[in-house]
Design a protein around this motif. Structure first.
Motif, mmCIF file in Angstrom:
data_model
loop_
_atom_site.group_PDB
_atom_site.id
_atom_site.type_symbol
_atom_site.label_atom_id
_atom_site.label_comp_id
_atom_site.label_asym_id
_atom_site.label_seq_id
_atom_site.Cartn_x
_atom_site.Cartn_y
_atom_site.Cartn_z
ATOM 1 N N GLU B 34 0.815 -1.224 0.000
ATOM 2 C CA GLU B 34 0.000 0.000 0.000
ATOM 3 C C GLU B 34 0.848 1.274 0.000
ATOM 4 O O GLU B 34 0.683 2.116 -0.875
ATOM 5 C CB GLU B 34 -0.989 -0.009 1.175
ATOM 6 C CG GLU B 34 -2.206 -0.881 0.930
ATOM 7 C CD GLU B 34 -2.883 -0.602 -0.413
ATOM 8 O OE1 GLU B 34 -3.159 0.575 -0.692
ATOM 9 O OE2 GLU B 34 -3.107 -1.548 -1.188
ATOM 10 N N PRO B 35 1.773 1.419 0.983
ATOM 11 C CA PRO B 35 2.618 2.615 0.935
ATOM 12 C C PRO B 35 3.415 2.712 -0.365
ATOM 13 O O PRO B 35 3.594 3.813 -0.889
ATOM 14 C CB PRO B 35 3.551 2.456 2.150
ATOM 15 C CG PRO B 35 3.275 1.131 2.746
ATOM 16 C CD PRO B 35 1.988 0.641 2.212
ATOM 17 N N ALA B 36 3.871 1.580 -0.895
ATOM 18 C CA ALA B 36 4.656 1.614 -2.134
ATOM 19 C C ALA B 36 3.830 2.210 -3.271
ATOM 20 O O ALA B 36 4.337 2.983 -4.085
ATOM 21 C CB ALA B 36 5.139 0.207 -2.496
ATOM 22 N N ALA B 40 4.848 5.504 -5.205
ATOM 23 C CA ALA B 40 5.019 5.415 -6.659
ATOM 24 C C ALA B 40 4.187 6.486 -7.357
ATOM 25 O O ALA B 40 4.630 7.093 -8.340
ATOM 26 C CB ALA B 40 4.626 4.026 -7.140
ATOM 27 N N GLN B 41 2.997 6.721 -6.826
ATOM 28 C CA GLN B 41 2.122 7.719 -7.428
ATOM 29 C C GLN B 41 2.771 9.113 -7.392
ATOM 30 O O GLN B 41 2.803 9.814 -8.396
ATOM 31 C CB GLN B 41 0.816 7.749 -6.641
ATOM 32 C CG GLN B 41 -0.390 7.955 -7.508
ATOM 33 C CD GLN B 41 -1.659 7.815 -6.678
ATOM 34 O OE1 GLN B 41 -1.620 7.859 -5.444
ATOM 35 N NE2 GLN B 41 -2.779 7.654 -7.350
ATOM 36 N N VAL B 51 5.685 3.626 -13.141
ATOM 37 C CA VAL B 51 6.096 2.594 -12.202
ATOM 38 C C VAL B 51 5.045 1.491 -12.188
ATOM 39 O O VAL B 51 3.842 1.779 -12.210
ATOM 40 C CB VAL B 51 6.239 3.179 -10.779
ATOM 41 C CG1 VAL B 51 6.578 2.103 -9.783
ATOM 42 C CG2 VAL B 51 7.299 4.262 -10.763
ATOM 43 N N SER B 52 5.467 0.239 -12.193
ATOM 44 C CA SER B 52 4.496 -0.843 -11.987
ATOM 45 C C SER B 52 4.926 -1.640 -10.761
ATOM 46 O O SER B 52 6.118 -1.892 -10.558
ATOM 47 C CB SER B 52 4.408 -1.745 -13.214
ATOM 48 O OG SER B 52 5.407 -2.717 -13.181
ATOM 49 N N ILE B 53 3.942 -2.000 -9.947
ATOM 50 C CA ILE B 53 4.251 -2.645 -8.675
ATOM 51 C C ILE B 53 3.674 -4.048 -8.599
ATOM 52 O O ILE B 53 2.499 -4.259 -8.885
ATOM 53 C CB ILE B 53 3.722 -1.781 -7.512
ATOM 54 C CG1 ILE B 53 4.598 -0.528 -7.431
ATOM 55 C CG2 ILE B 53 3.716 -2.531 -6.207
ATOM 56 C CD1 ILE B 53 4.423 0.277 -6.214
ATOM 57 N N SER B 54 4.516 -5.022 -8.281
ATOM 58 C CA SER B 54 4.045 -6.392 -8.048
ATOM 59 C C SER B 54 4.324 -6.732 -6.596
ATOM 60 O O SER B 54 5.427 -6.495 -6.113
ATOM 61 C CB SER B 54 4.804 -7.383 -8.931
ATOM 62 O OG SER B 54 4.890 -6.901 -10.240
ATOM 63 N N SER B 235 13.363 10.551 0.369
ATOM 64 C CA SER B 235 12.909 11.939 0.423
ATOM 65 C C SER B 235 11.871 12.151 1.521
ATOM 66 O O SER B 235 11.240 11.189 1.977
ATOM 67 C CB SER B 235 12.316 12.346 -0.923
ATOM 68 O OG SER B 235 11.067 11.713 -1.079
ATOM 69 N N GLU B 236 11.690 13.383 1.910
ATOM 70 C CA GLU B 236 10.763 13.689 3.000
ATOM 71 C C GLU B 236 9.336 13.280 2.636
ATOM 72 O O GLU B 236 8.597 12.758 3.471
ATOM 73 C CB GLU B 236 10.837 15.184 3.345
ATOM 74 C CG GLU B 236 10.284 15.552 4.713
ATOM 75 C CD GLU B 236 10.759 14.635 5.845
ATOM 76 O OE1 GLU B 236 9.904 14.197 6.623
ATOM 77 O OE2 GLU B 236 11.977 14.344 5.960
ATOM 78 N N SER B 237 8.935 13.485 1.362
ATOM 79 C CA SER B 237 7.551 13.153 0.994
ATOM 80 C C SER B 237 7.312 11.642 1.080
ATOM 81 O O SER B 237 6.231 11.200 1.472
ATOM 82 C CB SER B 237 7.201 13.694 -0.387
ATOM 83 O OG SER B 237 8.199 13.381 -1.318
#
Lengths: 227, 248
Positions: B34-36, B40-41, B51-54, B235-237
């Motif tokens: 979820e955080p990833a 990524a967004q 970005v694609s996430i598996s 990064s901070e964000s």
């Protein structure tokens, strides 16, 4: 070499497949007969329902079963009212799932056999004064013997190979719900290729032997029919 | 005929442009899925890099990577798996860094089941305890270690059900099929709060924070975007997003 969990998984798979097949034959005989000879508006729907597990991904069946058999699902609530143990993570849960999953593999061959036998033998028996059940048990059943046997073999083999549903509702419990297909997956994912290879080889040889036996049976059956 | 070849041309053109578009494939351990996605967004918005996430269990992803999966970055749920992947030549040596520290938590969907000190484990007043497969999921291994530190492994052995990964385990508990289970704090946190059920945050004296390392894989070695993403993770964000899920 294979460890105790591997052997236990193998034995559990055989136990599950055996029980599933036995129950399925009992369900399939009347069901296949009904599908073969009864004209009803419901027939198309029932036939489609029986064939559904052929098309549906096991993940879909597994997901529905997990939700339905869970404490908030319809079956789960019924179980709680009746005081029965909930089905997910139990051998009985796997048994129910396997019966649904392998249903078409047992019903369809038997239905085809009934179709090819036709109603004629029964009609002749009736003219000779035999009661319907008597004629069915003593004439149709022996004639359908080989069809039933190959249905049983198919149902058994298909259940042994079951994976997706077991993964979703079994909980991977050694000696209880950990079947051979799941154990192979566990070994592969844990990078234990040697054990995965041995178990896979057992399944490969088993499947090949089962199919050879079935085709041999069909060949013999055809030969006897012609003779 | 000419019409047909135009259509084929279009199809082939679009297919090839798809494969040339630089997508950054990232493999993420289930607990961090979820955080990833959120990170990524933001990364996509800032850099216009796709970005694609598996996501799957750490062990499952490692196995896929060993068998040639085309991921460029791997965000593991432990430190050992990335280290092994570097040692066996599947990842870039200098790229390993800890992107998050996760917390193991005992959780139930029932708001009254778990007391604040986890006594329920001793009383054993439940039918199933869900833990992720310890061979594949670091949070599963941490769950088993917790039981063994509490001296409860033997006693609870028959009540344990294994999820294939930590999200599968979460599902077992969320659906009520298992009354409680060991999951990652991030899974039950929404916008900085634990939204439902009852829980016991396993003290660090029993289960230390789980250090989660990321690496650039061989497929990403020559892709500058891979390093860009890992930098963005620091990064901070990105860190702000991490914290709302309870990571440190």
């Amino acid at each position: 070499m294979l460890n105790t969990e591997d052997w236990s998984a193998l034995w559990l798979s055989i136990e599950l497949a055996g029980l599933t097949t036995l129950i399925l034959i009992i369900i399939a005989l009347p069901l296949a007969w009904w599908l073969a000879f009864h004209q009803s508006r419901l027939k198309a729907l029932i036939a489609a329902l029986v064939a559904l597990p052929l098309i549906l991904p096991p993940s879909v069946i597994g997901f529905y079963l997990l939700v339905a058999m869970g404490p908030h699902g319809l079956i789960g609530k019924l179980c709680q009212t009746l005081g029965i143990e909930l089905f997910p993570f139990t051998f009985n849960g796997l048994l129910i799932a396997s019966i649904i999953y392998s249903l078409p593999f047992v019903v369809q061959p038997i239905q085809n056999t009934f179709n090819s036998i036709g109603k004629k033998p029964l009609e002749i028996a009736a003219t000779l004064g035999a009661k319907p059940l008597d004629a069915w048990l003593n004439i149709v059943l022996p004639l359908a013997k080989n069809g039933i046997l190959s249905a049983a073999v198919l149902g058994f083999a298909h259940t042994i190979g079951e994976f997706g549903i077991v993964l979703m509702i079994g909980g991977n419990i050694p000696h209880k719900t950990q079947l051979i297909s799941l154990q192979i997956y566990n070994h592969v994912e844990a990078f234990e290729y040697a054990q995965a290879g041995q178990l896979s080889l057992i399944l490969l040889i088993f499947s090949f032997a089962v199919l050879s036996f079935m085709y041999w049976l069909n060949q013999k059956f055809n030969y006897l029919n012609k003779a | 005929m000419r019409y047909l070849s135009t259509v084929f041309g279009l199809i082939i053109g679009s297919v090839s442009s798809l494969s040339y578009a630089t997508t950054l494939e990232i493999a993420v351990a289930s607990n961090f899925a979820e955080p990833a996605k959120q990170i990524a967004q933001q990364f996509e918005q800032q850099t216009k890099i796709q970005v694609s996430i598996s996501s799957a269990a750490t062990g499952v992803l490692a196995n896929q990577i060993r068998n040639g999966a085309p991921y460029k970055i791997f965000l593991s749920a432990d430190q050992t798996t990335p280290k092994i992947l570097i040692e066996t030549g599947y990842a870039v040596a200098a790229s390993q860094f800890t992107y998050a520290q996760g917390q193991l938590v005992l959780w139930s969907a029932n708001p009254h089941l778990i007391d604040s000190s986890g006594k329920i484990l001793t009383t054993g007043n439940f039918k199933y305890l869900a833990i992720a497969n310890p061979k594949l999921a670091p949070y599963g291994a941490a769950g088993y270690q917790t039981l063994s530190k509490l001296g409860l492994t033997q006693q609870l052995q028959s009540k344990i059900v294994n999820g294939d990964n930590i999200s599968n385990t979460y599902q077992y508990v969320a659906s009520g099929n298992a009354q409680l289970g060991f999951v990652a704090l991030a899974q039950i946190m929404q916008k900085g709060k634990i939204s439902q059920g009852s829980y016991w945050i396993v003290p660090q004296t029993i289960s230390p924070l789980i250090k989660q390392d990321g690496i650039i894989l061989k497929a990403g070695a020559s892709d500058p975007n891979a390093q860009k993403f890992l930098n963005f993770m620091r990064s901070e964000s990105a860190l702000t997003i991490l914290r709302t899920y309870g990571y440190r």
